[in-house]
Design a protein around this motif. Structure first.
Motif, mmCIF file in Angstrom:
data_model
loop_
_atom_site.group_PDB
_atom_site.id
_atom_site.type_symbol
_atom_site.label_atom_id
_atom_site.label_comp_id
_atom_site.label_asym_id
_atom_site.label_seq_id
_atom_site.Cartn_x
_atom_site.Cartn_y
_atom_site.Cartn_z
ATOM 1 N N ILE A 22 0.872 -1.186 0.000
ATOM 2 C CA ILE A 22 0.000 0.000 0.000
ATOM 3 C C ILE A 22 0.901 1.225 0.000
ATOM 4 O O ILE A 22 1.650 1.465 0.959
ATOM 5 N N TYR A 23 0.853 1.993 -1.088
ATOM 6 C CA TYR A 23 1.717 3.169 -1.224
ATOM 7 C C TYR A 23 0.839 4.416 -1.221
ATOM 8 O O TYR A 23 0.043 4.631 -2.130
ATOM 9 N N GLN A 24 0.973 5.241 -0.196
ATOM 10 C CA GLN A 24 0.188 6.473 -0.084
ATOM 11 C C GLN A 24 1.116 7.676 -0.222
ATOM 12 O O GLN A 24 2.139 7.759 0.466
ATOM 13 N N ARG A 29 -3.278 6.849 -3.582
ATOM 14 C CA ARG A 29 -3.074 5.535 -2.953
ATOM 15 C C ARG A 29 -2.956 4.460 -4.026
ATOM 16 O O ARG A 29 -3.792 4.349 -4.914
ATOM 17 N N LEU A 30 -1.871 3.701 -3.947
ATOM 18 C CA LEU A 30 -1.651 2.581 -4.853
ATOM 19 C C LEU A 30 -1.677 1.278 -4.059
ATOM 20 O O LEU A 30 -0.899 1.107 -3.113
ATOM 21 N N GLY A 84 8.679 15.121 -15.440
ATOM 22 C CA GLY A 84 7.553 16.041 -15.568
ATOM 23 C C GLY A 84 6.231 15.339 -15.767
ATOM 24 O O GLY A 84 5.288 15.917 -16.325
ATOM 25 N N ILE A 85 6.132 14.067 -15.340
ATOM 26 C CA ILE A 85 4.911 13.284 -15.512
ATOM 27 C C ILE A 85 4.298 13.008 -14.146
ATOM 28 O O ILE A 85 4.986 12.544 -13.234
ATOM 29 N N GLU A 86 3.017 13.309 -13.991
ATOM 30 C CA GLU A 86 2.355 13.074 -12.711
ATOM 31 C C GLU A 86 2.328 11.576 -12.405
ATOM 32 O O GLU A 86 1.841 10.774 -13.207
ATOM 33 N N PRO A 87 2.847 11.157 -11.242
ATOM 34 C CA PRO A 87 2.901 9.724 -10.908
ATOM 35 C C PRO A 87 1.568 9.200 -10.382
ATOM 36 O O PRO A 87 1.397 8.940 -9.189
ATOM 37 N N THR A 88 0.607 9.059 -11.272
ATOM 38 C CA THR A 88 -0.684 8.508 -10.857
ATOM 39 C C THR A 88 -0.521 7.027 -10.506
ATOM 40 O O THR A 88 0.414 6.368 -10.972
ATOM 41 N N LYS A 93 1.757 1.619 -11.642
ATOM 42 C CA LYS A 93 1.508 0.194 -11.817
ATOM 43 C C LYS A 93 2.115 -0.314 -13.120
ATOM 44 O O LYS A 93 2.700 -1.402 -13.165
ATOM 45 N N VAL A 94 1.996 0.467 -14.199
ATOM 46 C CA VAL A 94 2.563 0.061 -15.480
ATOM 47 C C VAL A 94 4.065 -0.162 -15.359
ATOM 48 O O VAL A 94 4.606 -1.174 -15.818
ATOM 49 N N PHE A 95 4.746 0.787 -14.722
ATOM 50 C CA PHE A 95 6.199 0.670 -14.592
ATOM 51 C C PHE A 95 6.587 -0.469 -13.659
ATOM 52 O O PHE A 95 7.577 -1.160 -13.891
ATOM 53 N N LEU A 96 5.816 -0.659 -12.592
ATOM 54 C CA LEU A 96 6.121 -1.752 -11.677
ATOM 55 C C LEU A 96 5.948 -3.101 -12.367
ATOM 56 O O LEU A 96 6.746 -4.022 -12.174
ATOM 57 N N ASP A 97 4.899 -3.222 -13.167
ATOM 58 C CA ASP A 97 4.697 -4.461 -13.917
ATOM 59 C C ASP A 97 5.907 -4.764 -14.796
ATOM 60 O O ASP A 97 6.343 -5.908 -14.917
ATOM 61 N N GLU A 98 6.458 -3.711 -15.415
ATOM 62 C CA GLU A 98 7.608 -3.897 -16.295
ATOM 63 C C GLU A 98 8.867 -4.216 -15.494
ATOM 64 O O GLU A 98 9.601 -5.159 -15.786
ATOM 65 N N LEU A 99 9.124 -3.432 -14.462
ATOM 66 C CA LEU A 99 10.348 -3.600 -13.684
ATOM 67 C C LEU A 99 10.402 -4.944 -12.976
ATOM 68 O O LEU A 99 11.462 -5.559 -12.839
ATOM 69 N N LEU A 100 9.279 -5.395 -12.474
ATOM 70 C CA LEU A 100 9.246 -6.636 -11.717
ATOM 71 C C LEU A 100 8.967 -7.857 -12.583
ATOM 72 O O LEU A 100 8.929 -8.984 -12.081
ATOM 73 N N GLN A 101 8.778 -7.611 -13.918
ATOM 74 C CA GLN A 101 8.594 -8.700 -14.878
ATOM 75 C C GLN A 101 7.559 -9.710 -14.403
ATOM 76 O O GLN A 101 7.816 -10.906 -14.261
#
Length: 410
Positions: A22-24, A29-30, A84-88, A93-101
């Motif tokens: 849980i990341y707040q 909140r993610l 310069g991109i808002e970390p929604t 989640k998209v990046f985590l899916d990629e990084l964690l394969q």
């Protein structure tokens, strides 16, 4: 960055259960599944890690994995902010899916390459700030398209089907035709660079239907008479607007971009101060421009070194204030296509003046003044007369006045 707590999906289960994080942050909140499972009896709920016990020999490696996931979240959050991109939550989640394969490795490698390549390319690029800013906008839209459409954006998917749907996606977001054209142009830049580097053999982006749309804009220019109004303003005691006025007028009479104006020095003056010679920041080409009396007077005022302005953005704001003082109040109708709809809005002319108006004013006034087109293009850097003619802005009245003394009409 805040510490990230991990939780068991079913803490009272007798079977293995998923571990979530849980990341707040900043009111957002993610909730994210790590894909890892554990028997609840081996979980330490006080420190959100696996218990250090001999009954579970792999606790060290398991906790190291959770530490790595926490680091990935924090690093991704930081990277998006830096770009310069808002970390929604969706983007994280998209990046985590990629990084964690999380997906199948072979399929994963196809899907992650493009979105990983683009920020690396932007960072290593020697392009100007505004160009990189446009690159980041295109990258952000590709990322959001992948999230919204739940469709992977990778080298192999950049085809005509992608183009049609991406175009529709950008219209839905309310982008103007020219903004869409810029985004598509930069997608083609990314793909072309990837082909050059041997990262893909997909050439569908070169198809004539994968086109960069362009719509003629109603961008304004200032006439010689309007420039004289600005020059005649009494700005005694207003150093801020005085400097803005002087730098803007140098641009109006030389055609130099803002990036070149702010690097002018006295050693750029040649031929006894009658010309300026400079290597342009954007194109890296040397241009030599004759100086008229107004520019010579301004440069003399500052001992050959033009006044320094804080930023392009601030100067744009100050120019509107300057235009209002000069009573540039005539109504201008601006028409454009935005979100797929053709719209017209009326503005006071001073509301539309920007730093770039100077360069457009130079090209248009020089053209109306009879300066040969090829000579103007040598200064502005336009490579074709077709692109130059799109750049200048003249009204029907201006065109008639230009032709009135032509031998054909006499």
């Amino acid at each position: 960055m805040p510490s990230i707590p991990f939780f068991l999906k079913e803490p009272k289960s007798k079977e293995e259960t998923l571990i979530y994080l849980i990341y707040q942050y900043g009111g957002k909140r993610l909730k994210y599944s790590t894909g890892q499972k554990l028997l609840p009896k081996f979980w330490n709920s006080s420190n959100h890690r696996v218990k250090e016990t001999k009954l579970f020999k792999d606790y060290g490696e398991f906790n190291a994995l959770l530490d790595n996931i926490e680091s990935c979240v924090n690093n991704t959050h930081r990277k998006l902010l830096n770009d310069g991109i808002e970390p929604t939550p969706d983007r994280l989640k998209v990046f985590l899916d990629e990084l964690l394969q999380k997906n199948n490795t072979a399929e994963k490698n196809k899907q992650e390459t493009l979105l990983e390549f683009i920020p690396q390319y932007i960072e290593s690029s020697s392009k100007m700030f505004n160009t990189k800013k446009q690159y980041k906008t295109a990258y952000k839209q590709l990322l959001d398209y992948q999230i919204a459409r739940k469709a992977p954006v990778c080298f192999d998917t950049i085809d005509l089907n992608f183009y049609d749907d991406f175009f529709k996606f950008l219209i839905e977001r309310g982008y103007s035709n020219n903004s869409i054209g810029t985004i598509v142009k930069n997608v083609k830049v990314f793909m072309n660079e990837a082909v050059e580097r041997g990262l893909t053999t997909n050439l569908q982006f070169k198809n004539k239907r994968f086109k960069v749309i362009e719509e003629n804009t109603d961008a304004v220019y200032l006439t010689i008479e309007e420039l004289k109004k600005i020059l005649a303003l009494d700005l005694t005691g207003n150093t801020r607007l005085d400097k803005v006025r002087d730098l803007f007028l140098i641009g109006c009479y030389t055609g130099l971009r803002f990036s070149d104006l702010i690097q002018l020095k006295d050693d750029n003056l040649i031929a006894n101060g009658t010309q300026v010679k400079i290597r342009t920041a954007k194109t890296n080409e040397v241009v030599i421009i004759p100086l008229n009396s107004a520019v010579k007077s301004i440069l003399t005022k500052y001992d050959g070194v033009p006044p320094q302005i804080i930023s392009n953005q601030k100067m744009n704001a100050y120019l509107k204030e300057l235009g209002q003082l000069a009573k540039l109040d005539n109504e201008v109708l601006m028409t454009s296509t935005k979100g797929g709809a053709r719209k017209s809005e009326s503005y006071k002319k001073h509301e539309l003046v920007t730093v770039h108006t100077a360069r457009r004013s130079f090209a248009t006034n020089a053209y109306l003044g009879g300066v040969p087109t090829i000579s103007i293009m040598k200064i502005t850097g336009h490579r074709t007369e077709k692109s130059f003619m799109k750049y200048i802005k003249i009204s029907q009245e201006d065109n008639a006045n230009k032709l009135v003394n032509h031998p054909f009409f006499n």
